[in-house]
Scaffold this active site. Structure first.
Site, PDB file in Angstrom:
ATOM      1  N   TYR A   1       0.820  -1.217   0.000  1.00 57.32           N
ATOM      2  CA  TYR A   1       0.000   0.000   0.000  1.00 57.32           C
ATOM      3  C   TYR A   1       0.854   1.267   0.000  1.00 57.32           C
ATOM      4  O   TYR A   1       0.716   2.118  -0.884  1.00 57.32           O
ATOM      5  CB  TYR A   1      -0.940  -0.023   1.210  1.00 57.32           C
ATOM      6  CG  TYR A   1      -1.630   1.292   1.493  1.00 57.32           C
ATOM      7  CD1 TYR A   1      -2.442   1.896   0.538  1.00 57.32           C
ATOM      8  CD2 TYR A   1      -1.486   1.925   2.727  1.00 57.32           C
ATOM      9  CE1 TYR A   1      -3.079   3.101   0.799  1.00 57.32           C
ATOM     10  CE2 TYR A   1      -2.124   3.120   2.993  1.00 57.32           C
ATOM     11  CZ  TYR A   1      -2.914   3.704   2.034  1.00 57.32           C
ATOM     12  OH  TYR A   1      -3.531   4.904   2.287  1.00 57.32           O
TER      13      TYR A   1
ATOM     14  N   LYS B   1       1.567   4.052  -3.074  1.00 56.85           N
ATOM     15  CA  LYS B   1       1.187   5.451  -2.862  1.00 56.85           C
ATOM     16  C   LYS B   1       2.403   6.366  -3.001  1.00 56.85           C
ATOM     17  O   LYS B   1       2.286   7.489  -3.526  1.00 56.85           O
ATOM     18  CB  LYS B   1       0.541   5.628  -1.483  1.00 56.85           C
ATOM     19  CG  LYS B   1      -0.802   4.928  -1.313  1.00 56.85           C
ATOM     20  CD  LYS B   1      -1.889   5.507  -2.199  1.00 56.85           C
ATOM     21  CE  LYS B   1      -2.481   6.775  -1.624  1.00 56.85           C
ATOM     22  NZ  LYS B   1      -3.656   7.250  -2.410  1.00 56.85           N
TER      23      LYS B   1
END
Length: 491
Positions: free
Chosen positions: A238, A242
């Site tokens: 994640y 990002k």
């Protein structure tokens, strides 16, 4: 920095919001509609097969939520006509390079003509997501949103919502600095977003050529995400995807005004539209509820570590004020929105609040009896955790394996179930370990400058509050957040 009325800024604005059915997007849309009914239009990009399906998702997953009850009370019978005149659901998908997957070219050209601001909230926030899914949404999706934004002739700002935890496992004061293209956290060279896409596609094609099951493909793609993240110093898929999105946006934005907003752990609403609204399970919520249900009797982590939490309505307010402050400024601004500098809260506070709340308001089990909670056993190091798991689970599992073999696999079902539970716990610890011992504090100097500008300009600070210093954490967790999670998430 001079800041005029935010309410006036929102008047007659046309805003495109991606991830339109997500948690923050709902709060953002509700707030805009409630405080500035003269906003011109809100385009909500949602994953749907066609316009009819998009409209259905808007009504079922956004407007029908309890979050909109204040707006419903305010507008009464006029609600539906008001919504239909202001909110346009758009069937699309940011993983599609061409026009964000929007097939109606007339609608695409309409958005290019009319949109003033693009707010990118579309993302997968699952730490353990498949690499193809996470890369497609979080990284390449952000690229596609930026390319679409550049075609909007009236564009004043792209607001991209990231996460403060792109910092990885850094310790000390973490500044509001941007990432250069190809920068890594561990100094490793060779990070290239195009190459990451190639690596992902090559592995996916290999698996499909082998006719692997979907379950095998999912596990392999999850493992690949962790492998690639850790190769360059990030703890999970994640935050890695990002971070790559931030790199791409900063490098290729050209003259596009860009704000990258990095919230910390987003919790339930502090005040608006009412206290305690939340959707979905956050990490700290799963811990609190697991404890309340009597399922968590020990805790791994440093109880003195700071948990950087920020209520969702404060995040949304910071987004809206940032839109007004940085529109038409061809620069990149990083805003970290959290509480660890101004008003830190520790795991100890969370533990005490959970104990107090569930002692006064015990969870009612399936047998109809209240669950009694007690103080949890705290394991403060990974070594103590491994000892605990060995004594209480791994050695009994080994014993069960021997007994199972001696009795001709009679206990096979019991063995497999215990093994599954142990592997599940170990996987969770692998994913969340960096945050259980996190030693970073998120600097919010740019965000504080924005707050100061709002105060000095007397800009509706009572309406667009986002100063964590006003939060009494004990009162918030005891009387707002935990009750909100119980009420809205676990019903």
């Amino acid at each position: 920095m001079e800041l005029d009325s935010v309410i006036n800024f929102l008047e007659n604005r046309t805003i495109l919001v991606t991830g339109g059915t997500g948690f923050l997007a709902k709060i953002f849309v509700e707030k805009i509609l409630r405080v500035q009914p003269n906003v011109k239009k809100l385009y909500l990009l949602v994953r749907a097969t066609d316009a009819k399906a998009a409209l259905q998702r808007l009504h079922n997953e956004v407007i029908a939520k309890d979050l909109f009850r204040v707006l419903k009370e305010k507008l009464g019978a006029n609600l539906n006509s008001f919504i239909s005149g202001k909110v346009i659901p758009v069937a699309g998908d940011i993983t599609c390079e061409k026009n964000l997957g929007v097939e109606d070219i007339n609608l695409v050209e309409e958005m290019w003509r009319e949109v003033d601001i693009v707010v990118n909230l579309a993302a997968t926030t699952n730490f353990d997501e498949r690499y193809d899914v996470s890369l497609g949404l979080n990284t390449l999706g952000a690229k596609h949103v930026m390319n679409f934004t550049k075609k909007c002739v009236k564009i004043k700002l792209l607001l991209h919502v990231s996460t403060a935890y792109v910092s990885g496992e850094r310790e000390g004061l973490i500044l509001e600095n941007s990432y250069r293209l190809g920068e890594t956290l561990n100094g490793a060279s060779g990070l290239d977003i195009d190459k990451e896409k190639e690596v992902m596609e090559e592995r996916l094609n290999e698996l499909r050529a082998e006719e692997a099951s979907e379950k095998t493909i999912t596990r392999a793609m999850k493992d690949l995400g962790f492998e690639r993240a850790r190769l360059y110093g990030w703890p999970n898929t994640y935050v890695f995807t990002k971070a790559m999105a931030e790199m791409f946006l900063g490098h290729w934005k050209e003259n596009l005004p860009l704000v990258i907003l990095r919230p910390t752990i987003v919790t339930s609403t502090y005040k608006e539209p009412f206290p305690g609204w939340v959707e979905g399970v956050r990490t700290i919520d799963s811990l609190a509820l697991g404890y309340g249900k009597g399922r968590i009797t020990c805790f791994l982590g440093d109880l003195d570590s700071v948990v950087d939490a920020i209520p969702a309505d404060m995040v949304v307010n910071s987004m809206i004020v940032a839109m007004a402050a940085y529109a038409n400024q061809p620069s990149e601004i990083i805003l970290q929105v959290g509480s660890s500098v101004a008003n830190p809260v520790t795991f100890t506070c969370l533990q005490d609040c959970a104990f107090s709340y569930f002692t006064k308001n015990p969870w009612i089990g399936k047998d109809g009896k209240p669950v009694n909670v007690g103080k949890v056993k705290v394991l403060s190091t990974m070594a103590s955790f491994h000892r605990y798991m060995t004594i209480h689970y791994l050695l009994p599992l080994k014993g069960l394996e021997l007994v199972n073999a001696a009795f001709c696999q009679y206990f096979q079902g019991m063995y497999l179930e215990l093994n599954r539970k142990i592997n599940f716990v170990m996987r969770l610890i692998e994913i969340y370990r960096p945050y259980l011992f996190f030693k970073g504090i998120f600097d919010d100097m740019n965000t504080e400058k924005l707050r100061m500008a709002a105060r000095e300009s007397c800009v509706e600070t009572d309406l667009f509050y986002f100063d964590p210093k006003i939060i009494d954490w004990e009162d918030y967790f005891m009387n707002t957040h935990i009750p909100g999670v119980v009420r809205h998430v676990f019903k």
